[in-house]
Design an enzyme around this catalytic site. Structure first.
Site, PDB file in Angstrom:
ATOM      1  CB  CYS A  91     -17.108 -12.420 -14.587  1.00 58.34           C
ATOM      2  SG  CYS A  91     -16.700 -12.634 -12.844  1.00 58.34           S
ATOM      3  CB  CYS A 235      -5.962 -15.663  -8.113  1.00 51.83           C
ATOM      4  SG  CYS A 235      -5.760 -17.350  -7.499  1.00 51.83           S
ATOM      5  CB  ILE A 238      -9.467  -6.509  -5.981  1.00 52.58           C
ATOM      6  CG1 ILE A 238      -9.967  -7.758  -5.254  1.00 52.58           C
ATOM      7  CG2 ILE A 238     -10.427  -5.345  -5.770  1.00 52.58           C
ATOM      8  CD1 ILE A 238     -11.327  -8.219  -5.659  1.00 52.58           C
ATOM      9  CG  HIS A 360     -11.902 -10.300 -13.459  1.00 53.49           C
ATOM     10  ND1 HIS A 360     -12.851 -10.040 -14.433  1.00 53.49           N
ATOM     11  CD2 HIS A 360     -12.433 -11.282 -12.666  1.00 53.49           C
ATOM     12  CE1 HIS A 360     -13.889 -10.826 -14.239  1.00 53.49           C
ATOM     13  NE2 HIS A 360     -13.673 -11.578 -13.174  1.00 53.49           N
TER      14      HIS A 360
END
Length: 416
Positions: A91, A235, A238, A360
């Site tokens: 990441c 969280c 995707i 993300h």
């Protein structure tokens, strides 16, 4: 020492784009960053850094950047014979690319270097490729080492390490860290939900965010459980996206029109650290990266006007607030609860919406943080603008080594 500036930045929208290719995303952010820098072409670019984690799962490894830039070279949009360096660091990939471009200019190798972060993690036809991408962020050669580490951590935190379907293993490791923090420092589920709701509400004002709907704290807590104490809203999702930044020397910038010079932002510090299997009560690698960055920039945590931090889960924002020195160790939950991290607070964090709401796409995340901070320091962030912002910090981590990330970047940007 050579002054190094970001003269152009750009991020695509983040979301699920099954019909957009890696080359499509590369083209968008390249043309976007040129336009942002006020340049008709990229002829002065002397180096390129291309960050990506997942193209190999789609059959393309080794020369990812060269492949994605070839159509632009053929059309005369990207200069010929420019070296392209491919980087991968979980990441933190895009931040590593930008760190490389910064060093190019700092060392005098070139006056203009470009960093890309391009990623697609949404692959509905081949979900196994998404799993393979994320599996690359943890040691695949000696898994018994981290299995033993997490088993012991589960006992210490009161939350056994029990990976399950429908989530990556990283959500379980973050959940154990959150549980340990709650047991040790009194952090509450509600405080984690406050960080989450704050970011979802901020993303309403970010037209490029993957999620643009508000959430209350109670709605966050009532969302589908992922791995206690984390719910789905807490969280990062995707998704796909790309971002880029164009880095230049002070000498090159001085030759540009006044309108270009006025929007440039100086890189006051760029630091990297590596992770290790640390003790649970030992500070993480971002603390050291931040300390080095503050020293290099000649500033303190109290001087920072706003920050973008790597909230792969909402607990991470609480933890990183402590590592970056915005509050004492153990006080991150209370910092959020106080309102200090909201727009108008003493240290606004993740006004972009953060990873949990902005999105993300792994290899693009770090440069998207930079794009947000560039908007803020230029006074162009619209409804989420921090008044008078002059100093901004980005913290971006990637991969895992126990409870550390494998790599961490801290960058400080300054509007002169």
């Amino acid at each position: 020492m050579t002054d190094v500036y970001i003269v152009g930045s750009y991020s695509s929208a983040f979301g699920k784009f099954p019909d957009r290719s890696f080359k499509d995303l590369t083209r968008e952010v390249y043309l976007g960053v040129l336009a942002d820098a006020g340049l008709a072409n990229g002829n002065d670019i002397g180096m390129a850094w291309f960050g990506n984690c997942g193209m190999w799962t789609d059959g393309q490894g080794s020369i990812r950047g060269q492949v994605c830039l070839t159509p632009l070279v053929r059309e005369g949009l990207f200069p010929e014979r420019v070296p392209v360096i491919n980087v991968e660091g979980g990441c933190a990939t895009a931040s590593i690319a930008l760190h490389g471009a910064w060093k190019d200019v700092l060392s005098g190798q070139t006056d203009l270097s470009i960093a890309f972060g391009v990623e697609k993690t949404f692959n509905p036809a081949h979900p196994e490729r998404t799993k393979a991408l994320f599996d690359g962020g943890i040691d695949q050669y000696d898994p018994e080492e981290w299995l033993a580490y997490y088993a012991a951590a589960g006992e210490a935190s009161g939350k056994p390490f029990e990976p399950g379907p429908g989530r990556t293993i990283f959500m379980d490791t973050y959940a154990m860290q959150a549980a340990w923090h709650m047991r040790t420092h009194g952090t509450t589920e509600r405080q984690i939900a406050m960080a989450c709701a704050k970011n979802h509400n901020a993303s309403v004002h970010n037209p490029k965010a993957q999620y643009r709907f508000p959430l209350t704290v109670d709605e966050v807590l009532a969302d589908r459980p992922v791995s206690w104490p984390l719910t789905r809203s807490m969280c990062a999702p995707i998704g796909d996206g790309a971002a880029a930044a164009l880095v230049c020397s002070g000498a090159w910038l001085a030759r540009q029109p006044a309108a270009v010079r006025a929007r440039a932002v100086r890189i006051a510090a760029s630091t990297m650290t590596a992770g290790k299997y640390r003790q649970l009560d030992e500070p993480g690698l971002s603390q050291l990266a931040a300390e080095r960055a503050y020293k290099a920039a000649g500033v303190t945590p109290q001087d920072i006007d706003l920050a973008e931090v790597h909230d792969a889960t909402s607990f991470c924002e609480i933890y990183q607030s402590e590592m970056l020195g915005f509050c004492a160790i153990g006080e991150g939950g209370r910092l959020v609860e106080s309102g200090a991290t909201t727009l108008g607070g003493s240290i606004p964090i993740n006004l972009s919406g953060g990873l949990v709401s902005k999105g993300h796409p792994v290899g693009a995340t770090g440069l998207s943080m930079i794009d947000e901070l560039m908007l803020q320091l230029r006074g162009e962030a619209g409804p989420r603008q921090v008044s008078g912002a002059r100093l901004a910090l980005a913290e971006n981590g990637g991969g895992v080594m126990g409870f550390d990330e494998a790599a961490c970047s801290v960058m400080i940007l300054q509007k002169d």
